[in-house]
Design a protein around this motif. Structure first.
Motif, PDB file in Angstrom:
ATOM      1  N   ALA A  66       0.919  -1.278   0.003  1.00  0.00           N
ATOM      2  CA  ALA A  66      -0.041  -0.095   0.011  1.00  0.00           C
ATOM      3  C   ALA A  66       0.913   1.243   0.018  1.00  0.00           C
ATOM      4  CB  ALA A  66      -0.961   0.123   1.263  1.00  0.00           C
ATOM      5  N   SER A  67       1.881   1.341   0.880  1.00  0.00           N
ATOM      6  CA  SER A  67       2.786   2.475   1.063  1.00  0.00           C
ATOM      7  C   SER A  67       3.622   2.548  -0.191  1.00  0.00           C
ATOM      8  CB  SER A  67       3.518   2.621   2.017  1.00  0.00           C
ATOM      9  OG  SER A  67       4.584   1.448   2.316  1.00  0.00           O
ATOM     10  N   LYS A  68       4.026   1.547  -1.090  1.00  0.00           N
ATOM     11  CA  LYS A  68       4.935   1.501  -2.231  1.00  0.00           C
ATOM     12  C   LYS A  68       3.955   2.147  -3.281  1.00  0.00           C
ATOM     13  CE  LYS A  68       7.963  -2.305  -0.923  1.00  0.00           C
ATOM     14  NZ  LYS A  68       8.270  -3.730  -1.291  1.00  0.00           N
ATOM     15  N   VAL A  69       2.734   1.728  -3.361  1.00  0.00           N
ATOM     16  CA  VAL A  69       1.761   2.225  -4.504  1.00  0.00           C
ATOM     17  C   VAL A  69       1.604   3.830  -4.250  1.00  0.00           C
ATOM     18  CG1 VAL A  69      -0.596   2.185  -5.387  1.00  0.00           C
ATOM     19  CG2 VAL A  69       0.533  -0.102  -4.673  1.00  0.00           C
ATOM     20  N   VAL A  70       1.519   4.212  -3.075  1.00  0.00           N
ATOM     21  CA  VAL A  70       1.473   5.738  -2.711  1.00  0.00           C
ATOM     22  C   VAL A  70       2.549   6.347  -3.244  1.00  0.00           C
ATOM     23  CG1 VAL A  70       1.480   7.273  -0.947  1.00  0.00           C
ATOM     24  CG2 VAL A  70      -0.312   5.612  -0.681  1.00  0.00           C
ATOM     25  N   MET A  71       3.888   5.798  -2.759  1.00  0.00           N
ATOM     26  CA  MET A  71       5.109   6.329  -3.532  1.00  0.00           C
ATOM     27  C   MET A  71       5.367   6.438  -5.072  1.00  0.00           C
ATOM     28  SD  MET A  71       7.096   7.457  -1.038  1.00  0.00           S
ATOM     29  CE  MET A  71       8.811   7.591  -2.081  1.00  0.00           C
ATOM     30  N   VAL A  72       4.861   5.578  -5.813  1.00  0.00           N
ATOM     31  CA  VAL A  72       4.583   5.501  -7.199  1.00  0.00           C
ATOM     32  C   VAL A  72       3.893   6.653  -7.801  1.00  0.00           C
ATOM     33  CG1 VAL A  72       4.072   4.170  -9.299  1.00  0.00           C
ATOM     34  CG2 VAL A  72       5.194   3.250  -7.499  1.00  0.00           C
ATOM     35  N   HIS A  73       2.669   6.652  -7.127  1.00  0.00           N
ATOM     36  CA  HIS A  73       1.729   7.611  -7.538  1.00  0.00           C
ATOM     37  C   HIS A  73       2.323   9.036  -7.139  1.00  0.00           C
ATOM     38  CE1 HIS A  73      -1.098   4.402  -8.094  1.00  0.00           C
ATOM     39  NE2 HIS A  73      -1.940   5.222  -8.689  1.00  0.00           N
ATOM     40  N   LEU A  74       2.911   9.189  -5.917  1.00  0.00           N
ATOM     41  CA  LEU A  74       3.331  10.618  -5.619  1.00  0.00           C
ATOM     42  C   LEU A  74       4.626  11.031  -6.614  1.00  0.00           C
ATOM     43  CD1 LEU A  74       3.452  12.888  -3.591  1.00  0.00           C
ATOM     44  CD2 LEU A  74       5.247  11.684  -2.324  1.00  0.00           C
ATOM     45  N   ALA A  75       5.441   9.784  -6.866  1.00  0.00           N
ATOM     46  CA  ALA A  75       6.447  10.358  -7.680  1.00  0.00           C
ATOM     47  C   ALA A  75       6.005  10.773  -9.238  1.00  0.00           C
ATOM     48  CB  ALA A  75       7.410   9.120  -7.663  1.00  0.00           C
ATOM     49  N   GLY A  76       5.010   9.883  -9.540  1.00  0.00           N
ATOM     50  CA  GLY A  76       4.683  10.252 -11.005  1.00  0.00           C
ATOM     51  C   GLY A  76       3.739  11.363 -11.033  1.00  0.00           C
ATOM     52  N   GLN A  77       2.932  11.753 -10.183  1.00  0.00           N
ATOM     53  CA  GLN A  77       2.424  13.079 -10.041  1.00  0.00           C
ATOM     54  C   GLN A  77       3.337  14.340  -9.958  1.00  0.00           C
ATOM     55  OE1 GLN A  77      -1.527  13.809 -10.505  1.00  0.00           O
ATOM     56  NE2 GLN A  77      -0.005  15.308 -11.302  1.00  0.00           N
ATOM     57  N   LEU A  78       4.232  14.180  -8.984  1.00  0.00           N
ATOM     58  CA  LEU A  78       5.131  15.346  -8.708  1.00  0.00           C
ATOM     59  C   LEU A  78       6.111  15.318 -10.072  1.00  0.00           C
ATOM     60  CD1 LEU A  78       6.457  14.768  -5.136  1.00  0.00           C
ATOM     61  CD2 LEU A  78       4.561  16.130  -6.072  1.00  0.00           C
ATOM     62  N   ARG A  79       6.431  14.403 -10.707  1.00  0.00           N
ATOM     63  CA  ARG A  79       7.144  14.612 -11.913  1.00  0.00           C
ATOM     64  C   ARG A  79       6.325  15.396 -13.021  1.00  0.00           C
ATOM     65  NH1 ARG A  79       8.130   9.264 -12.598  1.00  0.00           N
ATOM     66  NH2 ARG A  79       6.325   9.149 -14.474  1.00  0.00           N
ATOM     67  N   ALA A  80       4.812  15.069 -13.194  1.00  0.00           N
ATOM     68  CA  ALA A  80       4.366  15.783 -14.005  1.00  0.00           C
ATOM     69  C   ALA A  80       3.978  17.117 -13.454  1.00  0.00           C
ATOM     70  CB  ALA A  80       2.858  14.977 -14.130  1.00  0.00           C
ATOM     71  N   TRP A  81       4.261  17.569 -12.430  1.00  0.00           N
ATOM     72  CA  TRP A  81       4.082  18.909 -11.903  1.00  0.00           C
ATOM     73  C   TRP A  81       5.273  19.694 -11.920  1.00  0.00           C
ATOM     74  CZ3 TRP A  81       0.504  17.766  -7.155  1.00  0.00           C
ATOM     75  CH2 TRP A  81      -0.595  17.610  -7.643  1.00  0.00           C
ATOM     76  N   GLY A  82       6.355  18.991 -12.465  1.00  0.00           N
ATOM     77  CA  GLY A  82       7.596  19.611 -12.449  1.00  0.00           C
ATOM     78  C   GLY A  82       8.355  19.654 -11.303  1.00  0.00           C
ATOM     79  N   TYR A  83       8.001  18.832 -10.265  1.00  0.00           N
ATOM     80  CA  TYR A  83       8.923  18.983  -8.772  1.00  0.00           C
ATOM     81  C   TYR A  83      10.273  18.263  -9.261  1.00  0.00           C
ATOM     82  CZ  TYR A  83       5.196  20.202  -5.843  1.00  0.00           C
ATOM     83  OH  TYR A  83       3.949  20.775  -5.037  1.00  0.00           O
TER      84      TYR A  83
END
Length: 237
Positions: free
Chosen positions: A167-184
């Motif tokens: 569960a926490s790993k899936v959260v991390m993948v989605h966080l990284a993907g979304q932040l990458r899309a937002w230019g973080y």
């Protein structure tokens, strides 16, 4: 122990991170408070609070620093299967209070998320600075999550929990993907762990970390509000 600077609660100030001790690694100062202004100042300069109930507030800036660059997230074969099965529904800022409470309850070594810490980060959440990312199972139960601060194009992770496998790993993948899309630029993981390293995190010199903050912490991201739209699309991530 070497003499550490004492932070006056009436003075908004920190010593330079480079003055932190080598042993214990990164201990920089003590005292002060957890006001929003002080916390934001601390994170902007690569400093964070970490202490137990019976201690004064301790401020840290470790060297090296464990970080995860959003485009370096590693998705293992087993994690890829979990993502493909869509076992979890991922949201942001839907259950901040629950996430921080479960993070505190899940710390087996004794929580450092004191009531004072929880209240301070909840204030930051109400100000739109601290955020939570949640994983819900198919029964609508909160089974994973994390919280942290977003400043400019930097995300500072604080704590995470997992009540179901991956569960926490899936959260991390989605966080990284979304932040990458937002230019973080970077996800600060603070202190290394095997879990984070296996997901692509690595340790960099504090000087490099501070340089990244200097160039990124004042740059607005592509999107300001935390409306998660990124979704897993396959092994190219």
């Amino acid at each position: 122990m070497a003499t550490l600077p004492w932070i006056d609660p009436d003075r908004l100030w920190f010593p330079p991170p480079e003055q932190a001790l080598d042993d214990p690694d990164g201990l920089l100062a003590l005292g002060g408070d957890l006001s929003p202004d002080r916390l934001v100042l601390a994170y902007r300069h690569g400093i964070f609070p970490w202490y137990s109930e019976e201690q004064p507030i301790l401020w840290w800036s470790p060297n090296p620093r464990c970080v995860l660059f959003p485009d370096e997230i590693h998705v293992s074969r087993s994690l890829r299967r979990a993502l493909n099965q869509q076992r979890f529904h991922i949201t942001a800022d839907r259950a901040f209070a629950q996430v921080i409470r479960i993070c505190a309850e899940s710390r087996q070594e004794g929580t450092w998320i004191t009531d004072e810490m929880a209240a301070a980060y909840t204030r930051l959440h109400q100000m739109g600075i601290a955020h939570s990312i949640e994983a819900w199972n198919r029964h609508g139960e909160l089974v994973g999550g994390m919280y942290g601060l977003a400043l400019g194009r930097c995300f500072f992770g604080e704590s995470m929990f997992s009540l179901e496998t991956n569960a926490s790993k899936v959260v991390m993948v989605h966080l990284a993907g979304q932040l990458r899309a937002w230019g973080y630029t970077i996800i600060d993981c603070q202190v290394e762990s095997g879990h984070l390293l296996r997901m692509g995190a690595r340790c960099i010199p504090r000087s490099e970390f501070l340089s990244i903050l200097e160039s990124s912490v004042d740059r607005p991201p592509v999107q300001q509000d935390w409306n998660f739209q990124w979704c897993w699309t396959g092994p190219e991530v």
